[in-house]
Scaffold this motif. Structure first.
Motif, PDB file in Angstrom:
ATOM      1  N   ASP A 147       0.833  -1.209   0.000  1.00 28.67           N
ATOM      2  CA  ASP A 147       0.000   0.000   0.000  1.00 28.67           C
ATOM      3  C   ASP A 147       0.867   1.259   0.000  1.00 28.67           C
ATOM      4  O   ASP A 147       0.549   2.248  -0.672  1.00 28.67           O
ATOM      5  N   ALA A 148       1.962   1.202   0.755  1.00 27.98           N
ATOM      6  CA  ALA A 148       2.853   2.367   0.809  1.00 27.98           C
ATOM      7  C   ALA A 148       3.571   2.592  -0.523  1.00 27.98           C
ATOM      8  O   ALA A 148       3.816   3.735  -0.927  1.00 27.98           O
ATOM      9  N   MET A 149       3.894   1.495  -1.230  1.00 28.20           N
ATOM     10  CA  MET A 149       4.625   1.615  -2.488  1.00 28.20           C
ATOM     11  C   MET A 149       3.732   1.896  -3.689  1.00 28.20           C
ATOM     12  O   MET A 149       4.209   2.349  -4.735  1.00 28.20           O
ATOM     13  N   SER A 150       2.431   1.635  -3.565  1.00 30.21           N
ATOM     14  CA  SER A 150       1.534   1.778  -4.722  1.00 30.21           C
ATOM     15  C   SER A 150       1.391   3.230  -5.175  1.00 30.21           C
ATOM     16  O   SER A 150       1.052   3.492  -6.328  1.00 30.21           O
ATOM     17  N   MET A 160      10.478  -3.707  -7.171  1.00 28.99           N
ATOM     18  CA  MET A 160      10.697  -5.014  -6.560  1.00 28.99           C
ATOM     19  C   MET A 160      11.749  -4.933  -5.459  1.00 28.99           C
ATOM     20  O   MET A 160      11.579  -5.498  -4.376  1.00 28.99           O
ATOM     21  N   GLU A 161      12.828  -4.201  -5.738  1.00 33.34           N
ATOM     22  CA  GLU A 161      13.867  -4.047  -4.715  1.00 33.34           C
ATOM     23  C   GLU A 161      13.340  -3.267  -3.518  1.00 33.34           C
ATOM     24  O   GLU A 161      13.610  -3.616  -2.364  1.00 33.34           O
ATOM     25  N   ALA A 162      12.555  -2.224  -3.800  1.00 28.08           N
ATOM     26  CA  ALA A 162      12.033  -1.394  -2.724  1.00 28.08           C
ATOM     27  C   ALA A 162      11.009  -2.136  -1.872  1.00 28.08           C
ATOM     28  O   ALA A 162      10.792  -1.784  -0.710  1.00 28.08           O
ATOM     29  N   VAL A 163      10.372  -3.151  -2.439  1.00 29.56           N
ATOM     30  CA  VAL A 163       9.410  -3.943  -1.676  1.00 29.56           C
ATOM     31  C   VAL A 163      10.098  -5.080  -0.935  1.00 29.56           C
ATOM     32  O   VAL A 163       9.804  -5.348   0.236  1.00 29.56           O
ATOM     33  N   MET A 164      11.031  -5.759  -1.601  1.00 24.45           N
ATOM     34  CA  MET A 164      11.637  -6.948  -1.017  1.00 24.45           C
ATOM     35  C   MET A 164      12.469  -6.643   0.227  1.00 24.45           C
ATOM     36  O   MET A 164      12.433  -7.399   1.200  1.00 24.45           O
TER      37      MET A 164
END
Length: 226
Positions: A147-150, A160-164
Motif C-alpha cells: 500500500d505504501a509503495m503503490s 521489486m527491490e524497494a518492496v523486497m
C-alpha cells in the motif's frame, strides 16, 4: 458466507486431511476423482463454505481441461515443466481441498488444542503453532508495504527491490516479536498448560472419520478401475 449445516471437531477434519493425503498418490480413474471432488465439495458446502467448494470445482475443471486438451497440442519441450507441475497439482488437489477446509474452520488456537488432544509432542506442536501465527502477521506486513509503495511511480525492477528489502526486514522483526510473545506466555514451561478451548467429538465426527477410512480402503482396492 453460506448457511452452515454441520460443525466438525478439528480432529475429524485432520482425519479427512490424512485420508486425502493417503489417496493423493493412489491410482485413480476420472470417475473416482469426480466422486472424491463432489464429496469434498459437499463437505465444504455443508460446513458453510459454498464459494470455496465452487472455486475448487471450477479449478479442477480448468486443470483437467488444460492437461487433456491444451497441453497435448503445444510444444512438449518448453512446457514439460509446466505439464509436470499441473500433473502434481492434480495429484494433491484433494489435499488442498481438505487443508483449505481445515484452515477455514479452525483458528490457530483451536487447531493447536486439537493437536494437543492427539498427544502431539510439544517439540512439534510449538514450532507448528508459531509458524501458523507467523504467516498471517507477515501477510499483513506485506500488505502495508504494498500500500505504501503503490503511490510511488517507480520502474518495476526498482519497485521489486524497494518492496523486497522491507519485506525481509519485516519478516525478521515479526519472527523476533512472535518468539518474545511466546516466551512471555510461558511456552518454555514444562508443565501442561490449561486451555479454555473445549473440544468434543460427536457421533457425526466419528462417522466422518469412519467414512474417510472407508474411502481410503475403497480407492486402494478399486480406485484404478474407476
Amino acid at each position: 458466507m453460506s448457511r452452515r449445516y454441520v460443525h466438525f471437531d478439528p480432529r475429524s477434519l485432520i482425519a479427512v486431511l490424512i485420508a486425502a493425503s493417503c489417496v493423493a498418490f493412489m491410482e485413480k480413474g476420472l470417475p473416482c476423482e469426480i466422486a472424491l471432488l463432489v464429496a469434498l465439495a459437499l463437505l465444504q458446502s455443508a460446513s458453510g463454505h459454498l464459494k470455496m467448494a465452487l472455486g475448487f470445482v471450477a479449478g479442477f475443471a480448468v486443470l483437467w481441461l488444460l492437461l487433456n486438451y491444451a497441453m497435448p497440442y503445444m510444444a512438449v519441450t518448453p512446457l514439460g515443466a509446466l505439464t509436470l507441475s499441473l500433473t502434481l497439482a492434480r495429484k494433491i488437489f484433494f489435499c488442498a481441498m481438505a487443508a483449505a477446509l481445515l484452515v477455514a474452520e479452525c483458528s490457530v488456537h483451536r487447531m493447536s488444542a486439537a493437536l494437543a488432544k492427539l498427544r502431539m509432542p510439544r517439540q512439534v506442536l510449538i514450532p507448528f503453532t508459531v509458524t501458523m501465527r507467523y504467516f498471517p502477521a507477515l501477510k499483513d506486513d506485506i500488505s502495508h508495504i504494498k500500500d505504501a509503495m503503490s503511490m510511488r511511480q517507480m520502474p518495476l525492477a526498482a519497485r521489486m527491490e524497494a518492496v523486497m528489502v522491507p519485506v525481509i526486514v519485516a519478516a525478521t522483526n515479526t519472527a523476533d516479536e512472535l518468539s518474545r510473545a511466546s516466551a512471555l506466555r510461558g511456552i518454555e514451561n514444562p508443565t501442561t498448560p490449561s486451555d479454555t478451548e473445549r473440544l468434543h467429538m460427536t457421533p457425526l465426527d466419528w462417522a466422518l472419520i469412519a467414512l474417510s477410512a472407508a474411502v481410503v480402503a475403497a480407492v486402494f482396492v478399486a480406485g484404478g478401475s474407476y
